[in-house]
Structures are given as C-alpha cells and as structure tokens.
Design an enzyme around this catalytic site. Structure first.
Site, PDB file in Angstrom:
ATOM      1  CG  HIS A 209       0.119   0.288   2.202  1.00  0.00           C
ATOM      2  ND1 HIS A 209       0.231  -0.990   3.166  1.00  0.00           N
ATOM      3  CD2 HIS A 209       0.056   0.816   3.448  1.00  0.00           C
ATOM      4  CE1 HIS A 209       1.439   0.054   4.153  1.00  0.00           C
ATOM      5  NE2 HIS A 209       0.157   1.345   4.784  1.00  0.00           N
TER       6      HIS A 209
HETATM    7  C1  UD1 Z   1      -2.588   4.981   6.199  1.00  0.00           C
HETATM    8  C2  UD1 Z   1      -1.430   5.664   6.332  1.00  0.00           C
HETATM    9  C3  UD1 Z   1      -0.278   4.422   6.380  1.00  0.00           C
HETATM   10  C4  UD1 Z   1      -0.664   2.951   7.335  1.00  0.00           C
HETATM   11  C5  UD1 Z   1      -1.857   2.672   6.200  1.00  0.00           C
HETATM   12  C6  UD1 Z   1      -2.124   1.909   6.517  1.00  0.00           C
HETATM   13  C7  UD1 Z   1      -0.946   7.995   6.894  1.00  0.00           C
HETATM   14  C8  UD1 Z   1      -0.177   8.889   5.974  1.00  0.00           C
HETATM   15  N1  UD1 Z   1      -0.711   6.750   6.026  1.00  0.00           N
HETATM   16  O1  UD1 Z   1      -2.158   5.152   4.793  1.00  0.00           O
HETATM   17  O2  UD1 Z   1       0.752   4.481   7.834  1.00  0.00           O
HETATM   18  O3  UD1 Z   1       0.412   2.177   6.832  1.00  0.00           O
HETATM   19  O4  UD1 Z   1      -2.933   3.900   6.822  1.00  0.00           O
HETATM   20  O5  UD1 Z   1      -3.696   1.709   6.206  1.00  0.00           O
HETATM   21  O6  UD1 Z   1      -1.676   8.367   8.081  1.00  0.00           O
HETATM   22  N2  UD1 Z   1      -9.839   4.554   1.516  1.00  0.00           N
HETATM   23  C9  UD1 Z   1     -11.205   4.682   1.624  1.00  0.00           C
HETATM   24  N3  UD1 Z   1     -12.007   3.730   2.644  1.00  0.00           N
HETATM   25  C10 UD1 Z   1     -11.084   4.299   3.615  1.00  0.00           C
HETATM   26  C11 UD1 Z   1      -9.489   4.423   3.849  1.00  0.00           C
HETATM   27  C12 UD1 Z   1      -8.410   4.838   2.438  1.00  0.00           C
HETATM   28  O7  UD1 Z   1     -11.366   4.108   0.277  1.00  0.00           O
HETATM   29  O8  UD1 Z   1     -10.856   3.030   4.438  1.00  0.00           O
HETATM   30  C13 UD1 Z   1      -8.494   5.391   0.063  1.00  0.00           C
HETATM   31  C14 UD1 Z   1      -9.313   6.778  -0.007  1.00  0.00           C
HETATM   32  O9  UD1 Z   1      -9.319   7.197  -0.454  1.00  0.00           O
HETATM   33  C15 UD1 Z   1      -7.595   7.508   0.516  1.00  0.00           C
HETATM   34  C16 UD1 Z   1      -6.801   6.112   0.322  1.00  0.00           C
HETATM   35  O10 UD1 Z   1      -7.483   4.947   0.262  1.00  0.00           O
HETATM   36  O11 UD1 Z   1      -7.428   8.735  -0.393  1.00  0.00           O
HETATM   37  C17 UD1 Z   1      -5.259   6.287   0.887  1.00  0.00           C
HETATM   38  O12 UD1 Z   1      -6.098   6.390   2.726  1.00  0.00           O
HETATM   39  P1  UD1 Z   1      -4.688   7.255   3.734  1.00  0.00           P
HETATM   40  O13 UD1 Z   1      -5.686   7.371   4.759  1.00  0.00           O
HETATM   41  O14 UD1 Z   1      -4.953   7.903   2.859  1.00  0.00           O
HETATM   42  O15 UD1 Z   1      -3.338   6.909   3.920  1.00  0.00           O
HETATM   43  P2  UD1 Z   1      -3.048   5.288   3.946  1.00  0.00           P
HETATM   44  O16 UD1 Z   1      -2.515   4.686   2.454  1.00  0.00           O
HETATM   45  O17 UD1 Z   1      -4.567   4.064   4.141  1.00  0.00           O
END
Ligand code: UD1
Length: 365
Positions: A209
């Site tokens: 990820h």
């Molecule tokens: C975040 C953490 C990372 C952790 C990871 C575990 C930060 C900077 N990063 O990264 O350290 O390892 O979580 O998963 O805080 N999304 C969904 N549904 C959700 C959550 C996210 O669809 O419930 C999608 C969103 O479109 C978002 C993307 O996933 O843009 C990334 O989510 P985000 O919370 O920005 O960061 P992660 O890559 O999940």
C-alpha cells in the site's frame, strides 16, 4: 484522570485496544482513570476500520471526527479542526497518540497547543526516509511529545540523540504485540482457505500500500509479475488496500487468472490466521514485519529502509528494497529452506499495556 485515546487508521486499532482493556480491568478494581476514545475517521470503510473494533473488542468511539480521505493537508487540517473543537469543550489530562499516521501527528499538535500533555505510544522510531509521510508524522509528533512509550532500544537511542531526557522515555515494549498474542487463540479461518484449498506453508501472503510501490501503475504491475513468477508455483494471497485497488483498476481482473488471489482487505483475525500459516509474507507494511517476527514467519519487505530495525537484526524480516528484481533471489533463498529463523525482541511479551497504564497512573498530571 481523563485520557484521550486517539485512533484514526487501521494500524492504530491494534495498538490502542490493549490500553483500553487494561484501563477497564484496573477501573474494575478501583483505578481512577477515565478515557474518551476519539476516532478521527481517517479510515472509514468497514473493512479498514469497523471490523477491527469488532475483532478486537474495542468499544464504539465516544467521538468520531469524520475527517475522511483527502490530501495530506486536507486530512491533517480536518482532523485538527475537529479535535480542537472537542478540546475547547473539555480538556483531558493527557492525549495518548499511537503510531505514525496523519491522525497521530494532527491530534498531538492540537493537544500540545492547547496545553494538554502528549504521550506517544511507539515513539522514537525512525526510518530516515523523509519521502514517507509517516516519517514526517513521527518527527513532528516526537518533537512535541511529553512522554514516550517505546518499543525498542533503537527508539530510545533515537530520542536521546534528539535531546530527550531519560525521565521522559519509557521502554515498555509493543502494544501491537499485546494484541497479537491475546488474539492468537481466536484467529479465524477465512472462507478463502477452503475455496483455494490452502495448506500450511503452502502459500504466500502479500500486502502492498505504500505510495512508492503502488502509485505508479507500471511499477506495481512489474512487482506483481516478479512475485507471481518467482513464487515456485505457490498461491499468492493478496488482500488489496483501497489505495492499491484504485491504481490496479481494471487490470486486477487479468491478474486474477494467474496464481494470484486478490481479495478485499481482511479482518484482523482472518488476516493473521493466514499470516501465521503462510510460507512467507511479502509486504511494505511496518506493523506486519513485527507480527511476522513474533510468529516466526519469513518476511520480505519491499522498502529501502525500516523504522523497525530489530525485525531485521533479530527477527525474520529482510529488506529487499523497491527494485522488483530483488524478489527472485529472495524467493530462491526461501524456497531452498535457507531463510533465517529469528528471535523475539525484548519486552514484546504481551504485557506492554499493563506497563504503560501503570506509568501513566503514576505521572503527576
Ligand atoms: C495510512 C497511513 C499508513 C498506514 C496505512 C494503513 C498515513 C500517512 N498513512 O495510509 O501509515 O500504514 O494507513 O492502511 O496516515 N481509503 C478508502 N477507505 C478507507 C480508507 C482509505 O477508500 O477506509 C482510500 C482513500 O481513497 C484514500 C486512500 O485509501 O485516499 C489512502 O488512505 P489514507 O488514509 O490517505 O492513507 P493510507 O494509504 O491508508
């Protein structure tokens, strides 16, 4: 004494769960400690958030800030605005943040500016890689943290180098491992086990990820192809993070026909059932490298650095870097039975939350 316990994203839930359990346990015997469980809403899908509350027995959050997705700045500012409003209504005696996600940093800043002391569980770890948003979150959070609860001697050393005085560093171990050890007897066989006719040590688990690995679609395809072709015919089980799913888009369907099985993110108990029985795990997560070390499962990390060096020096983890061609030799080492065995780092013993709550109780707040 009132604590705010902050959670936001998937890896936070297993770090906070044992603290809640310990507070509840000690309250039943008269401990004067209350808490508000604050969910920032950084992760909000059921399979990224809600299912973990059920699996880990975490109570419903007292407050949900519903920050949701967005750019780093959008998420940070949304969380800060929401948490500041809460603190204006009522301040806790201590704000407890865990890990290194955006919610960790955002809430620490708000608390500190409003004169609420901050405790950081998993403080002091560093990858040295400033292209990771988590590294910035760690450095900013630690620069304003009052009390550090650390997982390793390396973390202690990093903090000392930053001038943190010894009386604010508490080497307590790893609350994520508390959760792993207490949940291990309850791991759940997912339905895909029978569907794919999986057998112990007969498949590989894959998670990806990190922006470095997944945001470039061509690079992600190269990584997946190298993994598939070097897996020695073993099935590769790949629970796909939403971020990775977006990049894969329609190409996900064509990959499915090979020995790669794509599935939605799994719950904690099902995911770790699979990890415990896997031949190996290939990942770019930090937390998973700790869990594989404790369960003695070979782990290949597709990153150039790690903030958890003990998983490499003591555990079963090896850093392969982000070059897809590093996968072939590592798989050969694994398949020829030459992967290292590893040992468990000090204080990763399942009792970290007990130590933390005892220390917090004794702080004069
Ligand atoms: C975040 C953490 C990372 C952790 C990871 C575990 C930060 C900077 N990063 O990264 O350290 O390892 O979580 O998963 O805080 N999304 C969904 N549904 C959700 C959550 C996210 O669809 O419930 C999608 C969103 O479109 C978002 C993307 O996933 O843009 C990334 O989510 P985000 O919370 O920005 O960061 P992660 O890559 O999940």
């Amino acid at each position: 004494m009132l604590l705010d316990l902050i959670v936001g994203a998937r890896p936070n839930f297993m770090k906070i769960a044992p603290l809640i359990r310990e507070i509840e346990k000690r309250r039943a015997t008269g401990l004067d400690m209350g808490y508000r469980l604050v969910h920032t809403g950084q992760h909000y899908d059921r399979n990224m958030s809600g299912s973990f509350f059920d699996d880990l027995g975490i109570p419903e959050p007292d407050i949900n800030l519903n920050a949701g997705s967005g750019t780093q700045a959008e998420q940070t500012s949304g969380i800060m605005l929401g948490y500041e409003k809460l603190l204006m209504q009522k301040k806790p005696d201590l704000c407890v943040v865990v890990g290194d996600v955006t919610s960790t940093m955002a809430c620490a800043i708000v608390a500190k500016k409003i004169l609420v002391p901050v405790a950081h569980v998993e403080g002091g770890i560093r990858s040295g890689d400033m292209t990771m948003p988590e590294e910035i979150n760690r450095i900013v959070t630690d620069s304003i943290t009052d009390y550090f609860f650390t997982t390793s001697e390396t973390a202690n050393e990093n903090l000392r180098k930053c001038g943190v005085s010894e009386d604010r560093i508490f080497f307590v171990g790893n609350t994520m491992i508390d959760t792993l050890l207490s949940s291990r007897p309850r791991f759940i066989k997912p339905s895909l086990w029978d569907e794919l006719q999986l057998a112990e040590k007969g498949y590989i688990m894959l998670t990806l990820h990190r922006p470095n690995n997944v945001d470039d679609a061509a690079n992600l395809q190269r990584l997946l192809h190298e993994i598939i072709y070097n897996a020695g015919g073993l099935q590769v089980v790949f629970p796909v993070h939403p971020r990775t799913r977006k990049v894969l888009g329609s190409s996900a369907d064509s990959l499915k026909s090979l020995n790669l099985y794509l599935t939605e993110p799994l719950g904690y108990l099902e995911f770790n059932y699979l990890v415990e029985r896997a031949k190996a795990v290939i990942t770019d997560s930090g937390g998973i490298t700790e869990e594989t070390t404790v369960m003695s499962v070979p782990c290949m990390t597709l990153r150039d650095s790690t903030e958890r060096p003990e998983t490499v020096t003591m555990g079963t983890n090896e850093l392969l870097g982000t070059n897809p061609y590093a996968i072939a030799p590592a798989m050969q080492k694994l398949l020829s039975g030459n992967w290292k065995k590893g040992s468990i780092p000090p204080l990763w013993d399942g009792h970290t939350a007990e130590r933390i709550i005892e220390i917090i109780y004794k702080l004069s707040l």
